[in-house]
Design an enzyme around this catalytic site. Structure first.
Site, short mmCIF file in Angstrom:
data_model
loop_
_atom_site.label_atom_id
_atom_site.label_comp_id
_atom_site.label_asym_id
_atom_site.label_seq_id
_atom_site.Cartn_x
_atom_site.Cartn_y
_atom_site.Cartn_z
N ARG A 136 39.32 34.76 47.07
CA ARG A 136 38.16 33.84 46.77
C ARG A 136 37.16 34.09 47.76
O ARG A 136 37.28 33.68 48.85
CB ARG A 136 38.68 32.30 46.51
CG ARG A 136 37.27 31.58 46.14
CD ARG A 136 38.10 29.93 45.55
NE ARG A 136 38.48 29.14 46.40
CZ ARG A 136 38.81 27.92 46.21
NH1 ARG A 136 38.33 27.36 45.01
NH2 ARG A 136 39.42 27.26 46.88
N ASP A 168 40.96 20.46 51.72
CA ASP A 168 40.24 21.38 51.90
C ASP A 168 38.77 20.60 51.85
O ASP A 168 38.50 19.41 51.34
CB ASP A 168 40.61 22.63 51.15
CG ASP A 168 40.44 22.36 49.59
OD1 ASP A 168 40.02 21.27 49.33
OD2 ASP A 168 40.82 23.12 48.92
#
Length: 530
Positions: free
Chosen positions: A166, A448
């Site tokens: 990603r 996160d």
């Protein structure tokens, strides 16, 4: 097509690090430069378009599926490409930053896929960015084994997860690498370096260069990525369609463009993913100025909320209608030493994954290797020996745009505990992120950037609508900063406070905390190679 054609001269402004020269080769920089030359202006265009659409929705324009693209949605003839090698069975996917120890643990976890995350789970220091590329190269070459100074051994097993990368989102730049005197788009740096070094290696290993695409907001952004894939494959002589990409549906505008996104990427598509926290973050950014979008504590906004159910079911229906995988959201729990707490966490994970498997998802995400067995067991129970359940087309699902934003049944004022929790999570995550750590265990959850974003924008929304007094937030801010400093004496408390004030307490909500924090704190220009 040759990569030897002239391009804007690269300047590496980040400090040289151990083995950086293996990634930042002249040929690799030339390749990234070609991507920047070809697609840099289009990136700026999609960013301007984001602002235009956001302004239009904020001013009260209707939120709906596009009439202009109705033909794509009603055309029954098109399908995405069939599953690529290593992506046929995705019943368990594990996510995490491409840090060396975490990479080995993720690859060995028993998950079918590892998403190596340069975006939300990585604090983009220059060493993290280039070190992550080195770790991916070493993992593919099976030379990532190492022993820590404390004697802990990390060794790859025989069967490892398929790697999917990603890159960072379109809104971010890489200030340590310039082309033509301008910082490179971070997404093109992450994609380009990995593709240049690892695409052919992955093909030779029986897989391919696979990606997760974050924070897309429209079909035009999907088309941009598709054109990048075609260009990159042609440039390196790789057959078109070798690249595969799964798009995270984590913005509210992408939710009404799922089929169009799949259509743009159909030659390179491997499905869609339900990115729940960024999705809520996007919802608040887009409609947070309206009182009828006041959301309660984030812990109370579960996937069983009606508007989140509509989002999840529409995603499954859309994917399976077009032959694409539907991947469920994150289970963020981390193991606890307390046996009762650990079992309670596993029970929550099991319920979440049972709902997803029964809804038709083909797999789901976990944040920790300890959660792989329970997720696998749930999907094994539904899938059996089948690799997926694409045949479940969910023709029973009909979702309107109004249902995607119908939050009234979920709307509620925040609780004192929810306010404090959001402030604490944001502050602790900001502190870790500023110190170069992008995935952080806080109170039993792996947090996160996405969870930090939802934490801060909820505080902003509650303040805007006077669901909480500013004095209350300021008092709690001081309490939690004091607690942070007491627990971590090395914490940069003043920097954390300033970041919170700029990105949470301002009258106008900044789109992302990462852009501000990166430019102020993580960029360290030291003239390196050119």
């Amino acid at each position: 097509m040759s990569i030897s054609a002239p391009t804007s001269r690269a300047r590496v402004l980040g400090a040289p690090g151990h083995r950086h020269d293996e990634i930042l080769t002249p040929e690799a920089l030339e390749f990234v430069g070609r991507l920047v030359d070809e697609f840099g202006d289009r990136r700026l265009h999609v960013l301007r378009e984001r602002k235009r659409v956001a302004s239009r929705l904020a001013s009260g324009s209707p939120f709906d599926f596009s009439i202009a693209t109705a033909g794509i949605r009603t055309d029954p003839s098109w399908q995405v490409a069939p599953p690529a090698p290593g992506l046929t069975d995705r019943r368990v996917e594990i996510t995490g930053p491409p840090e060396r120890g975490m990479a080995v643990n993720a690859l060995n976890s028993g998950a079918r896929v590892w998403m190596a995350d340069f975006e939300d789970a990585t604090s983009p220091t220059w060493d993290n960015v280039i070190g992550g590329q080195l770790n991916l190269l070493d993992a593919i070459e099976r030379r990532i084994d190492f022993t820590t100074p404390q004697g802990k051994q990390y060794r790859l097993g025989e069967q490892v997860a398929t790697i999917v990368v990603r890159p960072r989102g379109w809104h971010l730049t890489e200030e340590h690498l310039e082309f033509g005197g301008h910082p490179a788009p971070a997404s093109l740096v992450d994609f380009g370096l990995y593709f240049f070094h690892c695409a052919q290696r992955q093909i030779d290993a029986g897989h391919g260069p696979y990606f997760y695409l974050p924070k897309l907001e429209s079909r035009d952004e999907a088309r941009l990525w598709n054109d990048i894939f075609v260009f990159a494959q042609d440039l390196l002589g790789i057959p078109r369609g070798t690249v595969r990409a799964t798009v995270l549906i984590e913005t509210i505008t992408a939710a009404v463009a799922m089929e169009e996104i799949l259509h743009e990427l159909r030659e390179h598509s491997s499905g869609l993913n339900a990115g729940r926290w960024d999705y809520l973050f996007s919802l608040i950014k887009t409609f947070g100025h309206r009182t009828d979008f006041l959301l309660p504590d984030r812990a109370k906004v579960t996937m069983t909320a009606p508007f989140m159910r509509a989002y999840a079911e529409l995603l499954v229906r859309t994917c399976h209608k077009r032959g694409a995988h539907a991947i469920g959201g994150m289970a963020a729990q981390v193991p606890s030493k307390d046996a009762a707490a650990h079992q309670a966490a596993l029970a929550k994970v099991r319920l979440d994954k049972e709902r997803e498997a029964e809804d038709g998802f083909d797999g789901s995400w976990v944040a920790h290797p300890a959660l792989v067995p329970v997720c696998r067991e749930v999907f094994d129970g539904v899938l059996g020996t089948r690799p997926h359940q694409l045949e479940r087309t969910r023709d029973d699902v009909e979702v309107t745009a109004a249902q995607l934003v119908s939050v009234r049944r979920t709307s509620a004022p925040p609780t004192p505990e929810g306010i404090r929790t959001n402030i604490a999570v944001a502050l602790r995550y900001f502190d870790a992120w500023l110190r170069g750590q992008g995935a952080v265990a806080i109170d039993g959850l792996m947090e996160d950037a996405a969870t930090a974003e939802i934490a801060r924008v909820q505080i902003w929304q509650w303040l805007r609508h006077r669901a909480v007094e500013r004095s209350t937030v300021l008092d709690l801010l001081e309490d939690e900063l004091a607690a942070l400093g007491a627990e971590y004496p090395w914490a940069a408390v003043d920097q954390v406070r300033a970041l919170f004030e700029r990105t949470t307490l301002a009258k106008e909500l900044p789109d992302f905390f990462t852009t501000d924090a990166y430019a102020r704190h993580l960029v360290q220009h030291t003239e390196g190679q050119s």
